[in-house]
Structures are given as structure tokens and as C-alpha cells.
Scaffold this motif. Structure first.
Motif, PDB file in Angstrom:
ATOM      1  N   GLU A 198      -0.667  38.851 -20.020  1.00 34.96           N
ATOM      2  CA  GLU A 198      -0.587  37.315 -19.718  1.00 34.96           C
ATOM      3  C   GLU A 198      -1.107  36.913 -18.445  1.00 34.96           C
ATOM      4  N   GLU A 199      -2.430  37.502 -18.323  1.00 31.50           N
ATOM      5  CA  GLU A 199      -3.100  37.286 -17.038  1.00 31.50           C
ATOM      6  C   GLU A 199      -2.989  35.925 -16.226  1.00 31.50           C
ATOM      7  N   TYR A 200      -3.309  34.877 -17.182  1.00 31.31           N
ATOM      8  CA  TYR A 200      -3.704  33.698 -16.713  1.00 31.31           C
ATOM      9  C   TYR A 200      -2.487  32.652 -16.233  1.00 31.31           C
ATOM     10  N   LEU A 201      -1.084  33.473 -16.527  1.00 32.47           N
ATOM     11  CA  LEU A 201      -0.100  32.803 -15.878  1.00 32.47           C
ATOM     12  C   LEU A 201       0.046  32.773 -14.400  1.00 32.47           C
ATOM     13  N   LEU A 202      -0.642  33.557 -13.859  1.00 35.69           N
ATOM     14  CA  LEU A 202      -0.898  33.393 -12.380  1.00 35.69           C
ATOM     15  C   LEU A 202      -1.261  32.220 -11.826  1.00 35.69           C
ATOM     16  N   PHE A 203      -2.364  31.563 -12.537  1.00 36.22           N
ATOM     17  CA  PHE A 203      -3.069  30.376 -12.177  1.00 36.22           C
ATOM     18  C   PHE A 203      -2.314  29.129 -12.818  1.00 36.22           C
ATOM     19  N   LEU A 204      -1.345  29.178 -13.768  1.00 34.76           N
ATOM     20  CA  LEU A 204      -0.781  28.237 -14.347  1.00 34.76           C
ATOM     21  C   LEU A 204       0.717  28.049 -13.837  1.00 34.76           C
ATOM     22  N   VAL A 205       1.521  29.070 -13.781  1.00 34.53           N
ATOM     23  CA  VAL A 205       2.918  29.034 -13.587  1.00 34.53           C
ATOM     24  C   VAL A 205       3.024  28.479 -11.974  1.00 34.53           C
ATOM     25  N   PRO A 206       2.599  29.113 -10.893  1.00 34.16           N
ATOM     26  CA  PRO A 206       2.973  28.762  -9.583  1.00 34.16           C
ATOM     27  C   PRO A 206       2.650  27.460  -9.203  1.00 34.16           C
ATOM     28  N   THR A 207       1.415  26.916  -9.800  1.00 32.62           N
ATOM     29  CA  THR A 207       0.890  25.542  -9.708  1.00 32.62           C
ATOM     30  C   THR A 207       1.505  24.563 -10.476  1.00 32.62           C
ATOM     31  N   GLU A 208       2.267  24.964 -11.507  1.00 30.94           N
ATOM     32  CA  GLU A 208       3.016  23.971 -12.461  1.00 30.94           C
ATOM     33  C   GLU A 208       2.064  23.486 -13.459  1.00 30.94           C
ATOM     34  N   ARG A 209       0.903  24.002 -13.481  1.00 35.47           N
ATOM     35  CA  ARG A 209      -0.004  23.436 -14.600  1.00 35.47           C
ATOM     36  C   ARG A 209       0.150  23.883 -15.984  1.00 35.47           C
ATOM     37  N   LEU A 210       1.165  25.087 -16.003  1.00 35.03           N
ATOM     38  CA  LEU A 210       1.406  25.361 -17.225  1.00 35.03           C
ATOM     39  C   LEU A 210       2.008  24.125 -18.204  1.00 35.03           C
ATOM     40  N   ARG A 211       2.721  23.459 -17.677  1.00 33.66           N
ATOM     41  CA  ARG A 211       3.497  22.174 -18.566  1.00 33.66           C
ATOM     42  C   ARG A 211       2.531  21.087 -18.636  1.00 33.66           C
ATOM     43  N   LEU A 212       1.235  21.036 -17.819  1.00 31.16           N
ATOM     44  CA  LEU A 212       0.259  20.140 -17.924  1.00 31.16           C
ATOM     45  C   LEU A 212      -0.863  20.184 -18.736  1.00 31.16           C
ATOM     46  N   VAL A 213      -1.005  21.459 -19.444  1.00 32.99           N
ATOM     47  CA  VAL A 213      -1.923  21.695 -20.350  1.00 32.99           C
ATOM     48  C   VAL A 213      -1.686  20.912 -21.697  1.00 32.99           C
ATOM     49  N   SER A 214      -2.594  20.055 -21.883  1.00 29.51           N
ATOM     50  CA  SER A 214      -2.327  19.123 -23.230  1.00 29.51           C
ATOM     51  C   SER A 214      -2.983  19.847 -24.338  1.00 29.51           C
ATOM     52  N   GLU A 215      -2.801  19.551 -25.717  1.00 26.75           N
ATOM     53  CA  GLU A 215      -3.384  19.803 -26.954  1.00 26.75           C
ATOM     54  C   GLU A 215      -4.869  19.605 -26.796  1.00 26.75           C
ATOM     55  N   ALA A 216      -5.443  18.368 -26.262  1.00 24.40           N
ATOM     56  CA  ALA A 216      -6.906  17.978 -25.940  1.00 24.40           C
ATOM     57  C   ALA A 216      -7.340  19.366 -25.153  1.00 24.40           C
ATOM     58  N   ARG A 217      -6.783  19.474 -24.021  1.00 25.13           N
ATOM     59  CA  ARG A 217      -7.477  20.521 -23.156  1.00 25.13           C
ATOM     60  C   ARG A 217      -7.438  21.918 -23.924  1.00 25.13           C
ATOM     61  N   LEU A 218      -6.358  22.257 -24.471  1.00 27.37           N
ATOM     62  CA  LEU A 218      -6.383  23.338 -25.158  1.00 27.37           C
ATOM     63  C   LEU A 218      -7.470  23.735 -26.306  1.00 27.37           C
ATOM     64  N   ARG A 219      -7.752  22.530 -27.091  1.00 29.08           N
ATOM     65  CA  ARG A 219      -8.926  22.636 -28.143  1.00 29.08           C
ATOM     66  C   ARG A 219     -10.272  22.563 -27.316  1.00 29.08           C
ATOM     67  N   GLY A 220     -10.242  21.934 -26.260  1.00 28.93           N
ATOM     68  CA  GLY A 220     -11.476  21.954 -25.509  1.00 28.93           C
ATOM     69  C   GLY A 220     -12.088  23.362 -24.893  1.00 28.93           C
ATOM     70  N   ALA A 221     -10.534  24.042 -24.572  1.00 28.53           N
ATOM     71  CA  ALA A 221     -10.959  25.460 -23.986  1.00 28.53           C
ATOM     72  C   ALA A 221     -11.518  26.241 -25.326  1.00 28.53           C
ATOM     73  N   ALA A 222     -10.922  26.230 -26.410  1.00 27.74           N
ATOM     74  CA  ALA A 222     -11.341  27.043 -27.645  1.00 27.74           C
ATOM     75  C   ALA A 222     -12.705  26.885 -27.960  1.00 27.74           C
ATOM     76  N   GLU A 223     -13.314  25.559 -27.924  1.00 26.45           N
ATOM     77  CA  GLU A 223     -14.526  25.022 -28.344  1.00 26.45           C
ATOM     78  C   GLU A 223     -15.553  25.642 -27.053  1.00 26.45           C
ATOM     79  N   THR A 224     -15.181  25.543 -25.940  1.00 29.40           N
ATOM     80  CA  THR A 224     -16.045  26.008 -25.033  1.00 29.40           C
ATOM     81  C   THR A 224     -16.217  27.489 -25.092  1.00 29.40           C
ATOM     82  N   TYR A 225     -15.252  28.283 -25.462  1.00 31.08           N
ATOM     83  CA  TYR A 225     -15.217  29.788 -25.702  1.00 31.08           C
ATOM     84  C   TYR A 225     -16.085  30.091 -26.912  1.00 31.08           C
ATOM     85  N   GLY A 226     -16.431  28.994 -27.836  1.00 32.69           N
ATOM     86  CA  GLY A 226     -17.337  29.464 -28.820  1.00 32.69           C
ATOM     87  C   GLY A 226     -16.460  29.508 -30.235  1.00 32.69           C
TER      88      GLY A 226
END
Length: 484
Positions: free
Chosen positions: A308-336
Motif C-alpha cells: 500500500e505504498e501510496y498511503l504514505l501520501f494520502l493518510v497523514p495529509t487526510e487526502r485519503l478521504r478527499l479522493v473523489s470518484e471523478a479523481r479516481l477515474r481520471g487517474a485510471a485514464e491518465t495511466y492508460g
């Protein structure tokens, strides 16, 4: 009696610890001219004390809240001192050499942070177990990796090569065998090693390599690196030349570097930043193209990542709960990826996961896990691992995040330096297992489990109960075929 060893620059005296380990700290291995390749260290007369860490490279502190989780050490340089220095821990400081295996540690820190003086990288446990441990400083940020016309790229990597040449020429005096060198690193340190695997000048300087949470996929092409240089020069109000950057005071340059990374995060547009828009690292190796090492590269590999590498950059900053479904879909598209197919697949094994947790799984695979698999596939006989122990910090949400394995690798889970990351009572048995595997690999080339191949895909999973698994999460792995 203080131990004394001889290098080509002169003699150094160290200290013997209560464990019987000799340490030699802050030994110069090269000089760092501004934006030039490293030069040989100056020789000295008499016996040079090597009992304190040497100067650390210029750098900014980690931004909060990471600064509370990852210790940073700052040692100022005195007149005439160079921060291109290294540290040696050895159980056998003899001028004749005992032929012990050698491990050379290259720290991480996104190519902008970290140093060999950080207490988290104390090499006593490795020396206790029969290894000569060397840890290395190298140039960071603009000094080490900014792309500038008329000067060599990847100066930080040239520093690492110079340190490995120092090891080749001097390590026998400290009891090590220059023919049995294992280079190992984490995050940016591992990514740098990934480039060294294909660098002709580094050939023959190490026999084995361990890459933790970083492989060969992270770099900037020259055109992307030029975009970074132009924007940083614009921020500073200077021309994008080596001479102009050399005239900028460090206390002005370091904040500008940090602001630049924040700009990429706020607007991750590849048209503005090239490859850096994906991994948020404006300072990294500059190469023309991605090339996996040849199958006969002559280096034995141990590679892996954390679950769970990326939790270091999501949990301490409280960004984990802020990731929206739109942001998630955008990441998948960006990765191809096809977002519908990919997100449905990742949710199959995580039915209760919030978007931020799926984002972590997706990004961990793109950034760390799949590059490690590709490297293991490219070099037959490689060994693959995954670190799965979950930290109890942040009410257990920090998980098996980036850098959490380091305390186990260095057998320092009881150290106060690792408490912010590991909490209290991290399992010593897991440290015994993982540290022991690293020592065994450096000594014999066999960490204790079968090599990886495309049939079995054997992977050691390090956890409270460590065991090998054949092809963990195969459908998620297959999703990246042809993309990563």
C-alpha cells in the motif's frame, strides 16, 4: 584503541561500538564542483578522524506532515568541506582485508531529500551479521539532477558511481571484498540503481542489487527535463543556464524547488511538465528512453515493493478521504487504463473500499509494483518480494505504506527514529526475517526463496507470517500488460 584504515586519500580513524562494530563516518570520496562531474577527493596528511557524520547535501525539509514521519538530518559544511562523503560499518577493520560481502546503501527522498547521516540508516546490524555496510551521500535537486545545457546530466548518479569506484579501490582495507558488492536503495535510491543497471561506466562495480520500491520506469526525457528547467528559471527570474543557477543562493533555490513540485501537484498537465506530471518528481534521472537491463546484465537482482505504498501520501495529509470518484477515474485514464474495466477489477477484492483506497491500489501498482515485476521478468534469476505488514499508526490506516519496510531491513524496529512510522511494538521476528534475507542475498545471491519466473511468479510476502505466494493478484497484474 581506535581502529585505523588506509584509503587512497589517506588514513582514517574510527570507533568501536559496544557490539564490536567499527564505524568510520564522514569519509570524503569525491568533490562536487557546481554542476560539474565529481572530482577526486583531496588527499590528507596524518590520520583523519572519522567519528562524526560529514556534511549533508543542500536540501529543504520534508513538507508537513511527512517531516514528522521521516527523520531528516542536516550537517552544515565547514570551510573547504565537501558533502560527497560516505560512512563504513565493518566487523573486521583490517588493512589486509577479510573478504567480507559489501553492501552500499543509496538513500531515497524523491531525489531532493535524505542523506547517509539519517539515524534510520545506521549500519551496525549489517556489520554485526558479517557485512561491510557503506552508506553514501550524493547531490540532490538542482545540483544533482537539473537538466542544463553544457553540463553533464545526472550528476547525482555520477556521484553514486564515484562512490562505488571508491568502494572498489578502498573497501579491502575495511575488511570487504570489492568483488562481492551489493548496491541497495529505496525509492529514489532504487530508481537511481535502475538507471545504473544500464550505465556502462557502472558496469562491474557491483555484483548484486536490491531495489526497494523503485525500478527502471521513473525518469525524465530531455524534452520534459527542459520544461522543468525553464519553469524554475522563470520562477527565479534568471536565464536557464548553469552559470545563472550557480549564482542563486541556496536559501533562495531550495524554496523555489519545493514550490515547483507543489505547482506540478496542483496542475499535473503533461504539456507543462512532461513525465513529471505523472510521478510529481521534477528532479530525477534524465534519459532518452526507458530501457530494461539486458537479461545477461551480469547483476543478480532482488526487487520488490510495499502493498500500500501510496498511503504514505494520502493518510497523514487526510487526502485519503478527499479522493473523489471523478479523481479516481481520471487517474485510471491518465495511466492508460479503461476506467470502467480497471476500477471494477480493483474493487472485486476490495468491495468496501472508498475511492481513496482504490486510488492507492491503482497508483501503487503503476508507481511501484508493476515496475518491480517488469524488472524481475527482464533479468532471469531475479527474486521478487512484497512487503505487507501494516503499520498501526493513524489508527491502522497508514498500512503497508511507502518506506515502512526500512526499519525491518536495517533491523532497527526498536529505534526511536522509526517509532513515528512503525508505532510501538513492531514485530522483531519480521525484522529478523527480512534483514536476514538481505544479508543472505548479499552473501550468497539467495535470499531464501525461489527466483521469479513467468510460470510460477514466486513472490515472497513479508508479514507477521512471511511466506511465498505464486502470482499474487494476477488479474490486476495482467491489467497493465502493454501499458506499464
Amino acid at each position: 584503541m581506535e581502529p585505523v584504515c588506509t584509503t587512497r586519500q589517506g588514513q582514517v580513524s574510527g570507533r568501536i561500538s559496544v557490539e564490536g562494530v567499527a564505524s568510520f563516518l564522514g569519509v570524503p570520496y569525491a568533490k562536487a564542483p557546481r554542476f560539474g562531474p565529481p572530482e577526486p577527493a583531496e588527499p590528507w596528511e596524518g590520520i583523519r578522524p572519522a567519528v562524526a557524520y560529514g556534511p549533508t547535501p543542500p536540501k529543504a525539509r520534508y513538507a508537513p506532515p511527512l517531516d514528522a514521519l521521516i527523520p531528516e538530518t542536516f550537517v552544515a559544511a565547514g570551510p573547504g568541506e565537501s558533502y560527497l562523503n560516505l560512512n563504513v560499518w565493518t566487523p573486521s577493520p583490517t588493512s589486509g582485508g577479510a573478504g567480507l560481502p559489501v553492501m552500499v546503501w543509496i538513500h531515497g527522498g524523491s531525489f531532493t531529500n535524505g542523506s547517509s547521516a539519517d539515524p534510520t540508516y545506521d549500519g551496525t546490524a549489517f556489520a554485526r551479521d558479517g557485512v561491510v555496510l557503506v552508506s553514501v551521500n550524493y547531490r540532490l535537486g538542482t545540483e544533482g539532477f537539473l537538466h542544463l545545457a553544457g553540463v553533464p546530466d545526472n550528476r547525482g548518479l555520477l556521484d553514486q558511481i564515484a562512490a562505488l569506484e571508491w568502494v572498489r579501490d578502498n573497501i579491502a582495507s575495511f575488511g570487504g571484498d570489492p568483488g562481492r558488492v551489493t548496491v541497495f536503495g529505496e525509492s529514489a535510491g532504487a530508481m537511481g540503481i535502475g538507471v545504473l543497471l544500464g550505465t556502462e561506466r557502472a558496469r562491474g562495480l557491483f555484483r548484486r542489487a536490491i531495489l526497494e520500491s523503485g525500478a527502471t520506469h521513473h525518469f525524465l526525457r530531455p524534452a520534459s527535463a527542459a520544461l522543468i528547467t525553464a519553469r524554475l528559471a522563470e520562477k527565479l527570474g534568471i536565464e536557464p543556464t548553469a552559470a545563472a543557477f550557480a549564482a542563486v543562493p541556496e536559501d533562495v533555490l531550495r524554496p523555489a524547488q519545493a514550490e515547483l513540485r507543489a505547482e506540478i501537484g496542483a496542475r499535473p498537465d503533461p504539456a507543462l511538465w512532461g513525465e513529471a506530471a505523472l510521478n510529481m518528481m521534477p528532479f530525477e534521472p534524465v534519459v532518452d528512453e526507458h530501457v530494461l537491463p539486458a537479461s545477461d546484465c551480469g547483476v543478480e537482482l532482488l526487487v520488490g515493493s510495499n502493498r500500500e505504498e501510496y498511503l504514505l501520501f494520502l493518510v497523514p495529509t487526510e487526502r485519503l478521504r478527499l479522493v473523489s470518484e471523478a479523481r479516481l477515474r481520471g487517474a485510471a485514464e491518465t495511466y492508460g487504463l479503461d476506467p470502467d474495466k480497471a476500477l471494477a477489477l480493483y474493487r472485486e477484492s476490495r468491495p468496501q473500499a472508498m475511492p481513496g483506497e482504490i486510488f492507492d491500489a491503482l497508483t501503487t501498482d503503476w508507481f511501484y509494483r508493476v515496475p518491480a515485476i517488469r524488472l524481475a521478468e527482464a533479468v532471469p534469476g531475479s527474486h521478487l518480494y512484497e512487503f505487507a505488514w501494516r503499520s498501526p499508526r493513524f489508527d491502522g490506516r497508514l498500512g503497508a505504506c511507502h518506506a515502512v519496510e526500512l526499519g525491518f531491513v536495517f533491523d532497527l524496529v526498536g529505534s526511536d527514529a522509526y517509532t513515528p512510522m512503525l508505532g510501538e511494538g513492531a514485530p522483531q521476528a519480521l525484522a529478523d526475517t527480512m534483514h536476514g534475507a538481505w544479508v543472505a542475498f548479499a552473501t550468497t545471491g539467495d535470499p531464501g526463496w525461489a527466483p521469479y519466473d513467468r510460470d510460477s511468479r514466486t513472490t515472497m510476502v513479508f508479514d507477521e507470517e512471511s511466506a511465498t505466494v505464486d502470482d499474487p493478484r494476477p488479474q490486476e497484474r495482467e491489467l497493465w500488460d502493454g501499458l506499464r
